[in-house]
Scaffold this motif. Structure first.
Motif, PDB file in Angstrom:
ATOM      1  N   MET A   1       0.843  -1.183   0.000  1.00  0.00           N
ATOM      2  CA  MET A   1       0.000   0.000   0.000  1.00  0.00           C
ATOM      3  C   MET A   1       0.887   1.245   0.000  1.00  0.00           C
ATOM      4  O   MET A   1       1.910   1.278   0.667  1.00  0.00           O
ATOM      5  N   ASP A   2       0.451   2.258  -0.718  1.00  0.00           N
ATOM      6  CA  ASP A   2       1.177   3.517  -0.678  1.00  0.00           C
ATOM      7  C   ASP A   2       0.508   4.459   0.330  1.00  0.00           C
ATOM      8  O   ASP A   2      -0.507   4.123   0.944  1.00  0.00           O
ATOM      9  N   GLN A   3       1.082   5.628   0.489  1.00  0.00           N
ATOM     10  CA  GLN A   3       0.613   6.579   1.498  1.00  0.00           C
ATOM     11  C   GLN A   3      -0.853   6.973   1.293  1.00  0.00           C
ATOM     12  O   GLN A   3      -1.624   7.036   2.246  1.00  0.00           O
ATOM     13  N   GLU A   4      -1.254   7.218   0.071  1.00  0.00           N
ATOM     14  CA  GLU A   4      -2.633   7.642  -0.184  1.00  0.00           C
ATOM     15  C   GLU A   4      -3.625   6.497   0.015  1.00  0.00           C
ATOM     16  O   GLU A   4      -4.734   6.711   0.481  1.00  0.00           O
ATOM     17  N   GLN A   5      -3.247   5.283  -0.319  1.00  0.00           N
ATOM     18  CA  GLN A   5      -4.116   4.132  -0.082  1.00  0.00           C
ATOM     19  C   GLN A   5      -4.337   3.926   1.416  1.00  0.00           C
ATOM     20  O   GLN A   5      -5.445   3.614   1.842  1.00  0.00           O
ATOM     21  N   VAL A   6      -3.287   4.106   2.201  1.00  0.00           N
ATOM     22  CA  VAL A   6      -3.410   4.001   3.656  1.00  0.00           C
ATOM     23  C   VAL A   6      -4.367   5.081   4.162  1.00  0.00           C
ATOM     24  O   VAL A   6      -5.258   4.813   4.976  1.00  0.00           O
ATOM     25  N   ALA A   7      -4.211   6.299   3.675  1.00  0.00           N
ATOM     26  CA  ALA A   7      -5.074   7.402   4.100  1.00  0.00           C
ATOM     27  C   ALA A   7      -6.536   7.122   3.762  1.00  0.00           C
ATOM     28  O   ALA A   7      -7.423   7.332   4.598  1.00  0.00           O
ATOM     29  N   GLN A   8      -6.789   6.646   2.557  1.00  0.00           N
ATOM     30  CA  GLN A   8      -8.165   6.348   2.160  1.00  0.00           C
ATOM     31  C   GLN A   8      -8.762   5.223   3.008  1.00  0.00           C
ATOM     32  O   GLN A   8      -9.934   5.275   3.376  1.00  0.00           O
ATOM     33  N   PHE A   9      -7.959   4.223   3.329  1.00  0.00           N
ATOM     34  CA  PHE A   9      -8.447   3.144   4.176  1.00  0.00           C
ATOM     35  C   PHE A   9      -8.798   3.675   5.570  1.00  0.00           C
ATOM     36  O   PHE A   9      -9.862   3.366   6.101  1.00  0.00           O
ATOM     37  N   CYS A  10      -7.901   4.470   6.143  1.00  0.00           N
ATOM     38  CA  CYS A  10      -8.154   5.029   7.480  1.00  0.00           C
ATOM     39  C   CYS A  10      -9.415   5.888   7.493  1.00  0.00           C
ATOM     40  O   CYS A  10     -10.225   5.797   8.417  1.00  0.00           O
ATOM     41  N   LEU A  11      -9.599   6.715   6.472  1.00  0.00           N
ATOM     42  CA  LEU A  11     -10.773   7.581   6.415  1.00  0.00           C
ATOM     43  C   LEU A  11     -12.057   6.801   6.170  1.00  0.00           C
ATOM     44  O   LEU A  11     -13.149   7.289   6.458  1.00  0.00           O
ATOM     45  N   GLY A  12     -11.946   5.579   5.689  1.00  0.00           N
ATOM     46  CA  GLY A  12     -13.115   4.731   5.470  1.00  0.00           C
ATOM     47  C   GLY A  12     -13.603   4.027   6.728  1.00  0.00           C
ATOM     48  O   GLY A  12     -14.679   3.433   6.731  1.00  0.00           O
ATOM     49  N   LEU A  13     -12.836   4.093   7.801  1.00  0.00           N
ATOM     50  CA  LEU A  13     -13.246   3.470   9.060  1.00  0.00           C
ATOM     51  C   LEU A  13     -14.308   4.336   9.736  1.00  0.00           C
ATOM     52  O   LEU A  13     -14.311   5.562   9.585  1.00  0.00           O
ATOM     53  N   PRO A  14     -15.237   3.727  10.488  1.00  0.00           N
ATOM     54  CA  PRO A  14     -16.343   4.478  11.086  1.00  0.00           C
ATOM     55  C   PRO A  14     -15.884   5.643  11.963  1.00  0.00           C
ATOM     56  O   PRO A  14     -15.047   5.473  12.846  1.00  0.00           O
ATOM     57  N   GLY A  15     -16.411   6.833  11.673  1.00  0.00           N
ATOM     58  CA  GLY A  15     -16.146   8.018  12.474  1.00  0.00           C
ATOM     59  C   GLY A  15     -14.778   8.639  12.288  1.00  0.00           C
ATOM     60  O   GLY A  15     -14.431   9.598  12.985  1.00  0.00           O
ATOM     61  N   ALA A  16     -13.983   8.127  11.354  1.00  0.00           N
ATOM     62  CA  ALA A  16     -12.613   8.625  11.177  1.00  0.00           C
ATOM     63  C   ALA A  16     -12.607   9.983  10.495  1.00  0.00           C
ATOM     64  O   ALA A  16     -13.420  10.266   9.617  1.00  0.00           O
ATOM     65  N   ARG A  17     -11.667  10.798  10.939  1.00  0.00           N
ATOM     66  CA  ARG A  17     -11.436  12.094  10.291  1.00  0.00           C
ATOM     67  C   ARG A  17      -9.939  12.346  10.283  1.00  0.00           C
ATOM     68  O   ARG A  17      -9.191  11.673  10.988  1.00  0.00           O
ATOM     69  N   GLU A  18      -9.521  13.315   9.481  1.00  0.00           N
ATOM     70  CA  GLU A  18      -8.098  13.629   9.422  1.00  0.00           C
ATOM     71  C   GLU A  18      -7.861  15.075   9.810  1.00  0.00           C
ATOM     72  O   GLU A  18      -8.733  15.925   9.677  1.00  0.00           O
ATOM     73  N   ASP A  19      -6.664  15.302  10.289  1.00  0.00           N
ATOM     74  CA  ASP A  19      -6.245  16.626  10.700  1.00  0.00           C
ATOM     75  C   ASP A  19      -4.743  16.705  10.449  1.00  0.00           C
ATOM     76  O   ASP A  19      -4.084  15.676  10.322  1.00  0.00           O
ATOM     77  N   TYR A  20      -4.208  17.899  10.384  1.00  0.00           N
ATOM     78  CA  TYR A  20      -2.776  18.083  10.186  1.00  0.00           C
ATOM     79  C   TYR A  20      -2.209  18.811  11.394  1.00  0.00           C
ATOM     80  O   TYR A  20      -2.723  19.860  11.777  1.00  0.00           O
ATOM     81  N   LYS A  21      -1.188  18.224  12.005  1.00  0.00           N
ATOM     82  CA  LYS A  21      -0.620  18.795  13.222  1.00  0.00           C
ATOM     83  C   LYS A  21       0.900  18.734  13.182  1.00  0.00           C
ATOM     84  O   LYS A  21       1.489  18.029  12.382  1.00  0.00           O
ATOM     85  N   TRP A  22       1.487  19.429  14.111  1.00  0.00           N
ATOM     86  CA  TRP A  22       2.916  19.351  14.387  1.00  0.00           C
ATOM     87  C   TRP A  22       3.786  19.608  13.152  1.00  0.00           C
ATOM     88  O   TRP A  22       4.842  19.014  13.004  1.00  0.00           O
ATOM     89  N   GLY A  23       3.327  20.453  12.276  1.00  0.00           N
ATOM     90  CA  GLY A  23       4.148  20.853  11.137  1.00  0.00           C
ATOM     91  C   GLY A  23       4.504  19.754  10.161  1.00  0.00           C
ATOM     92  O   GLY A  23       5.614  19.716   9.652  1.00  0.00           O
ATOM     93  N   GLY A  24       3.596  18.863   9.892  1.00  0.00           N
ATOM     94  CA  GLY A  24       3.866  17.851   8.882  1.00  0.00           C
ATOM     95  C   GLY A  24       3.422  16.449   9.226  1.00  0.00           C
ATOM     96  O   GLY A  24       3.976  15.489   8.711  1.00  0.00           O
TER      97      GLY A  24
END
Length: 114
Positions: A1-24
């Motif tokens: 899996m690449d970085q974007e596939q991992v992100a899409q999988f994580c966001l597909g889990l119930p109630g998941a959201r993303e945020d950007y913190k700590w400068g990267g």
């Protein structure tokens, strides 16, 4: 899996959201602030929570290390390229999500369990 596939999988889990913190760092969380996965925006690493009783077994594997600052909470970090097959990585990310859900108050768990 690449970085974007991992992100899409994580966001597909119930109630998941993303945020950007700590400068990267791309943070995947539930219930507002409860993190279950972290992804370095430079594409260098992925960290997530594992079962406490399996933590030492995971960090003994090649390419898997204790996550800096989070190892005491049983988090591991994988460097790119990820040393795990896609199916196993998805299973571990899903388990990380569920470990965090299990720590929420019972009323907050409704709709977040898989």
């Amino acid at each position: 899996m690449d970085q974007e596939q991992v992100a899409q999988f994580c966001l597909g889990l119930p109630g998941a959201r993303e945020d950007y913190k700590w400068g990267g760092v791309r943070v995947f969380s539930i219930a507002g602030t409860k993190m279950f996965a972290l992804q370095n925006l430079r594409g260098e690493s992925l960290a997530f929570k594992v079962d406490p009783e399996l933590f030492l077994g995971h960090v003994d594997r090649p390419g898997v290390s204790p996550a800096p600052y989070l190892a005491r909470a049983h988090w591991v970090i994988l460097r790119v390229p990820y040393p795990l097959e896609a199916a196993e990585l998805k299973q571990l990310l899903q388990r990380s999500h569920q470990l965090v859900v299990a720590k929420l108050p019972k009323r907050a768990q409704v709709g977040l369990q898989i």
